[in-house]
Scaffold this motif. Sequence first.
Motif, PDB file in Angstrom:
ATOM      1  N   ALA A  94     -14.516 -13.217  21.839  1.00  0.00           N
ATOM      2  CA  ALA A  94     -13.219 -13.851  22.120  1.00  0.00           C
ATOM      3  C   ALA A  94     -12.098 -12.880  21.775  1.00  0.00           C
ATOM      4  N   CYS A  95     -12.225 -12.194  20.647  1.00  0.00           N
ATOM      5  CA  CYS A  95     -11.172 -11.266  20.227  1.00  0.00           C
ATOM      6  C   CYS A  95     -11.077 -10.071  21.178  1.00  0.00           C
ATOM      7  N   GLU A  96     -12.214  -9.608  21.664  1.00  0.00           N
ATOM      8  CA  GLU A  96     -12.174  -8.534  22.667  1.00  0.00           C
ATOM      9  C   GLU A  96     -11.467  -9.024  23.925  1.00  0.00           C
ATOM     10  N   LYS A  97     -11.796 -10.253  24.317  1.00  0.00           N
ATOM     11  CA  LYS A  97     -11.201 -10.834  25.520  1.00  0.00           C
ATOM     12  C   LYS A  97      -9.681 -10.956  25.372  1.00  0.00           C
ATOM     13  N   MET A  98      -9.231 -11.312  24.167  1.00  0.00           N
ATOM     14  CA  MET A  98      -7.790 -11.466  23.926  1.00  0.00           C
ATOM     15  C   MET A  98      -7.092 -10.116  23.800  1.00  0.00           C
ATOM     16  N   GLY A  99      -7.880  -9.068  23.595  1.00  0.00           N
ATOM     17  CA  GLY A  99      -7.286  -7.742  23.460  1.00  0.00           C
ATOM     18  C   GLY A  99      -7.023  -7.315  22.025  1.00  0.00           C
ATOM     19  N   CYS A 100      -7.600  -8.032  21.055  1.00  0.00           N
ATOM     20  CA  CYS A 100      -7.447  -7.652  19.649  1.00  0.00           C
ATOM     21  C   CYS A 100      -8.340  -6.443  19.354  1.00  0.00           C
ATOM     22  N   LEU A 101      -8.058  -5.783  18.235  1.00  0.00           N
ATOM     23  CA  LEU A 101      -8.969  -4.735  17.772  1.00  0.00           C
ATOM     24  C   LEU A 101     -10.017  -5.406  16.883  1.00  0.00           C
ATOM     25  N   VAL A 102     -11.284  -5.251  17.247  1.00  0.00           N
ATOM     26  CA  VAL A 102     -12.368  -5.895  16.503  1.00  0.00           C
ATOM     27  C   VAL A 102     -12.949  -4.929  15.472  1.00  0.00           C
ATOM     28  N   LEU A 103     -13.063  -5.392  14.233  1.00  0.00           N
ATOM     29  CA  LEU A 103     -13.639  -4.579  13.166  1.00  0.00           C
ATOM     30  C   LEU A 103     -14.930  -5.248  12.680  1.00  0.00           C
ATOM     31  N   PRO A 104     -16.091  -4.793  13.188  1.00  0.00           N
ATOM     32  CA  PRO A 104     -17.350  -5.406  12.757  1.00  0.00           C
ATOM     33  C   PRO A 104     -17.810  -4.815  11.421  1.00  0.00           C
ATOM     34  N   SER A 105     -18.657  -5.556  10.680  1.00  0.00           N
ATOM     35  CA  SER A 105     -19.079  -5.048   9.371  1.00  0.00           C
ATOM     36  C   SER A 105     -20.494  -5.505   9.030  1.00  0.00           C
ATOM     37  N   GLY A 106     -21.334  -5.636  10.075  1.00  0.00           N
ATOM     38  CA  GLY A 106     -22.670  -6.198   9.879  1.00  0.00           C
ATOM     39  C   GLY A 106     -23.497  -5.523   8.808  1.00  0.00           C
ATOM     40  N   ASN A 107     -23.406  -4.221   8.723  1.00  0.00           N
ATOM     41  CA  ASN A 107     -24.300  -3.482   7.824  1.00  0.00           C
ATOM     42  C   ASN A 107     -23.675  -3.184   6.469  1.00  0.00           C
ATOM     43  N   MET A 108     -22.503  -3.748   6.169  1.00  0.00           N
ATOM     44  CA  MET A 108     -21.759  -3.283   5.002  1.00  0.00           C
ATOM     45  C   MET A 108     -21.924  -4.159   3.764  1.00  0.00           C
ATOM     46  N   THR A 109     -21.744  -3.528   2.611  1.00  0.00           N
ATOM     47  CA  THR A 109     -21.715  -4.272   1.346  1.00  0.00           C
ATOM     48  C   THR A 109     -20.347  -4.937   1.216  1.00  0.00           C
ATOM     49  N   THR A 110     -20.237  -5.839   0.259  1.00  0.00           N
ATOM     50  CA  THR A 110     -18.950  -6.512   0.037  1.00  0.00           C
ATOM     51  C   THR A 110     -17.885  -5.470  -0.350  1.00  0.00           C
ATOM     52  N   GLU A 111     -18.287  -4.529  -1.160  1.00  0.00           N
ATOM     53  CA  GLU A 111     -17.357  -3.462  -1.568  1.00  0.00           C
ATOM     54  C   GLU A 111     -16.865  -2.674  -0.346  1.00  0.00           C
TER      55      GLU A 111
END
Length: 448
Positions: free
Chosen positions: A157-174
């Motif tokens: 949805a965010c890509e469709k709206m034209g936002c910049l998407v920041l994924p973090s699937g592989n990341m620690t909380t830090e």
Amino acid sequence: MAVSPYWNPKTETLAREDLGRLQGLRLKELVARAWQGSPFHRRAFQQAGVTPEQVQVLKDLERLPFTTREAWMECQKRTPPFGDMLARPLESAVRYHTTSGTTGRTPLRVLDGRADWKWIAECWCYGFHGFGIRPNDRVFFAFSYGTFIGFWGAHYACEKMGCLVLPSGNMTTEGRVALIADMGATVVCATPTYALRLAQEARERGVDLVNGSVQRLILSGEPAGSIPATKRLIEGQWGAKAADTAGMTEIGTIMMFECEKQPGGTHIIEDQVIEEVIDPETGRAVDYGEQGERVVTSFGRGMIPLIRYRTRDLVVKVPHTRCTCGRTFDLYDGGILGRVDDMLLVRGTNVYPRAVEAIVREHAAVDEFQIHLTTVDGIRDEIAVRCEVRVGQEAEWPKVRERLAADLAHAIEGLTIPVVEAPRGSLPRFELKAKRVKDERVVKGAGR
Ligand SMILES: [Zn+2]
């Protein structure tokens, strides 16, 4: 030109009468499609003695039979792996997702085609745009990107709206906290529990969220997003506004969202779904203001037509006039309030105690067990299975414990459930109506 506050200005402000007519048209089309393509639905209609010709307007909805999760799972068991609910050929599928099963170790499996995925993103757009998110926003997803559907649709949805998407699937909380700060994220998407966890991590790392870039949080996955005290806590720690949304794997997307006016409830996306509220005992509709079970019919998923699906979620519907935003979509007062059944929500993941029991009981070395839920550091939900080891089986226990933990991890997507030994005789025994769930969480995900 001023930007409309609505994602779909036409349908979001339709007169109720016209909205009902639109829903009727879409229902008629859905039923014809389900009859044509889905053996599961055709069978259900035939058993209920209904033909597609009898469904012409919205009122005809009540002629149709309910769909249950049990029947859906049963059809996947009979014709694995996808069952016979699919209304389109398997070849047209482009995505696979799962949600935890209600009883055993098999998950419920869902498939989507290309058009379905467009619709899934479209529904999320109502929520994101409706809460003031615009193309210049940078949206951070604290999300694992696994087979659990979660925020997948929101990402698109965010890509469709034209936002910049920041994924973090592989990341620690830090790592996530660092990325939010480094990238100047303006929106963060997370479960309510994890939004608090991120804020805690930021405090420990000396990152000032309150004066930072984040202006809005989109919460999902737990009813706590609509619990005022929890929301205030999250907003205070982030120095940002937080909005609740709710969706489910069974329809692939959200069916409700909070608008910027935030009247204490979530608008139902009524041009894309029909939401009925019924008495879970009798199946009869309840009035505005009365608590009941949500039943959803969704228009946009071509591979899986979902008709009068019993969600087991408890809600109270109120008229659209409760809100001043101008939308004519009705609301659920306080979002999702709890469950009709015993399902637990732990960090956004569904856990059915019956399914856990089925797995534990495969291991004869376990004498008695308990599902124990706690809140760690005042924010993080933890779940563990505590087991008393059967006399004479002590030697096998380390191996059994390992296997049981692996089985649970496999069956319950996205959660690691530690298996711990309980002292012999410490767990309660039951003769009738066993209560093997001990829920000591501060804010219980399932609202109980
Ligand atoms: Zn509103």
